[in-house]
Design a protein around this motif. Structure first.
Motif, PDB file in Angstrom:
ATOM      1  N   ALA A   1      65.337  41.167  61.254  1.00 34.84           N
ATOM      2  CA  ALA A   1      64.371  41.728  60.199  1.00 34.84           C
ATOM      3  C   ALA A   1      64.636  43.904  60.808  1.00 34.84           C
ATOM      4  CB  ALA A   1      62.778  41.964  59.943  1.00 34.84           C
TER       5      ALA A   1
ATOM      6  N   GLN B   1      52.740  45.174  64.593  1.00 37.24           N
ATOM      7  CA  GLN B   1      51.771  47.157  64.181  1.00 37.24           C
ATOM      8  C   GLN B   1      51.087  46.675  65.170  1.00 37.24           C
ATOM      9  OE1 GLN B   1      49.338  46.825  61.186  1.00 37.24           O
ATOM     10  NE2 GLN B   1      49.257  48.413  61.122  1.00 37.24           N
TER      11      GLN B   1
ATOM     12  N   ALA C   1      53.953  40.264  61.150  1.00 35.79           N
ATOM     13  CA  ALA C   1      53.795  41.868  60.487  1.00 35.79           C
ATOM     14  C   ALA C   1      52.315  42.635  61.768  1.00 35.79           C
ATOM     15  CB  ALA C   1      54.171  41.444  59.570  1.00 35.79           C
TER      16      ALA C   1
ATOM     17  N   GLN D   1      56.436  48.747  63.103  1.00 36.83           N
ATOM     18  CA  GLN D   1      55.949  48.275  61.180  1.00 36.83           C
ATOM     19  C   GLN D   1      56.861  47.793  60.683  1.00 36.83           C
ATOM     20  OE1 GLN D   1      53.154  49.385  59.385  1.00 36.83           O
ATOM     21  NE2 GLN D   1      52.660  50.048  61.934  1.00 36.83           N
ATOM     22  N   VAL D   2      56.957  46.303  60.274  1.00 41.66           N
ATOM     23  CA  VAL D   2      58.213  46.294  59.652  1.00 41.66           C
ATOM     24  C   VAL D   2      57.387  45.071  58.371  1.00 41.66           C
ATOM     25  CG1 VAL D   2      59.753  43.983  60.239  1.00 41.66           C
ATOM     26  CG2 VAL D   2      58.700  45.133  62.434  1.00 41.66           C
ATOM     27  N   GLN D   3      57.814  45.229  56.770  1.00 41.57           N
ATOM     28  CA  GLN D   3      58.063  44.520  56.563  1.00 41.57           C
ATOM     29  C   GLN D   3      57.446  43.126  56.783  1.00 41.57           C
ATOM     30  OE1 GLN D   3      56.238  45.724  53.662  1.00 41.57           O
ATOM     31  NE2 GLN D   3      56.751  47.839  54.608  1.00 41.57           N
ATOM     32  N   PRO D   4      56.233  42.575  55.603  1.00 40.27           N
ATOM     33  CA  PRO D   4      55.802  41.126  55.755  1.00 40.27           C
ATOM     34  C   PRO D   4      57.488  40.405  55.121  1.00 40.27           C
ATOM     35  CG  PRO D   4      53.956  41.875  55.657  1.00 40.27           C
ATOM     36  CD  PRO D   4      54.999  43.156  55.705  1.00 40.27           C
ATOM     37  N   GLU D   5      57.731  41.447  53.747  1.00 41.93           N
ATOM     38  CA  GLU D   5      58.165  40.513  53.194  1.00 41.93           C
ATOM     39  C   GLU D   5      59.697  39.946  53.978  1.00 41.93           C
ATOM     40  OE1 GLU D   5      56.674  43.020  52.346  1.00 41.93           O
ATOM     41  OE2 GLU D   5      55.433  41.919  50.722  1.00 41.93           O
ATOM     42  N   ALA D   6      59.975  41.480  54.673  1.00 41.51           N
ATOM     43  CA  ALA D   6      60.878  41.026  55.211  1.00 41.51           C
ATOM     44  C   ALA D   6      61.377  39.883  56.546  1.00 41.51           C
ATOM     45  CB  ALA D   6      61.675  42.369  56.036  1.00 41.51           C
TER      46      ALA D   6
END
Length: 238
Positions: free
Chosen positions: A83, A31, A27, A36-41
């Protein structure tokens, strides 16, 4: 006391561990490129991509003629695709950056007692080597984490052409160490790939069990290490 001449070590989650989850590292790279990509995803996507790649091309695709670099670059790209990131030029840039970053000490930290235990084993005159299902970046990772000097050899599954739990990688380590199986012991955190596989090759073995990990009923208490600092005491009692 066990009459050991060679001690072999797993690395990931035995001597070194990631400083943060893979998803956070991925992530942060995204960034830096304005995404913006969610760490959990990303963590979920990584697990899926890694599992699929390992199934399709075991042991970094060595038998199929892949390089481990290409193997990992493909995993990273697929992680981001799953993702929702699909721009090829961006995928290539992030994959190359992350492949390089995971070769550096900034992504790895020593487990408690690792450096001290290795130093004490070295002072006791034990020859030591690494047996790891890692790719050819491991030499650099160990050097950057100031551990390489402890080992007579570093044997990865990529270089050996066999991955734990295949006993052949342990037999290769015994040849490199110039010892008989009963003169060697392996230390690792995985029951099947480390503890049981080394024993199937005729070696002694010890299982690192950190708090919260499930126990294995087949492992005698005297073979379990609650911390790395317990190793020498356990060897001397064996």
């Amino acid at each position: 006391m066990l009459k050991l001449r060679l001690l072999t070590w797993d690395v990931k989650d035995t001597l070194l561990r990631l400083r943060q989850p893979v998803g956070l590292s991925y992530a942060a790279e995204a960034q830096a490129r304005g995404l913006q990509v969610q760490p959990e995803a990303l963590s979920r996507s990584f697990r899926a991509a890694y599992r699929a790649q390992s199934h399709r091309f075991p042991n970094y695709g060595r038998a199929e003629g892949l390089s481990s670099r290409q193997w990992w670059v493909d995993v990273v790209k697929q992680t981001f695709r799953l993702a929702g990131v699909h721009e090829d030029a961006l995928l290539s840039l992030m994959a190359e950056n992350l492949y390089r970053d995971f070769c550096s000490a900034r992504n790895w930290e020593l487990l408690p007692g690792a450096s001290e235990t290795l130093s004490r084993c070295h002072r006791r005159g034990l020859r030591m080597g690494v047996v790891s299902n890692f790719d050819n970046r491991l030499e650099s990772v160990l050097a950057q984490c100031n551990l390489r000097q402890h080992f007579h050899f570093v044997l990865t599954s990529e270089s050996a052409g066999a991955a734990k739990p295949d006993p052949e990688i342990f037999r290769a380590a015994l040849r490199l160490g110039g010892v008989l199986p009963e003169q060697a012991a392996h230390v690792g955190d995985d029951y099947s790939r480390d503890y049981r596989a080394a024993r199937e090759a005729g070696m002694h073995s010890f299982l690192l069990r950190t708090p919260g990990q499930s126990s294995q009923p087949e492992v005698p208490p005297g073979h379990i290490l609650p911390t790395l600092s317990h190793l020498l005491a356990v060897i001397e009692e064996g």
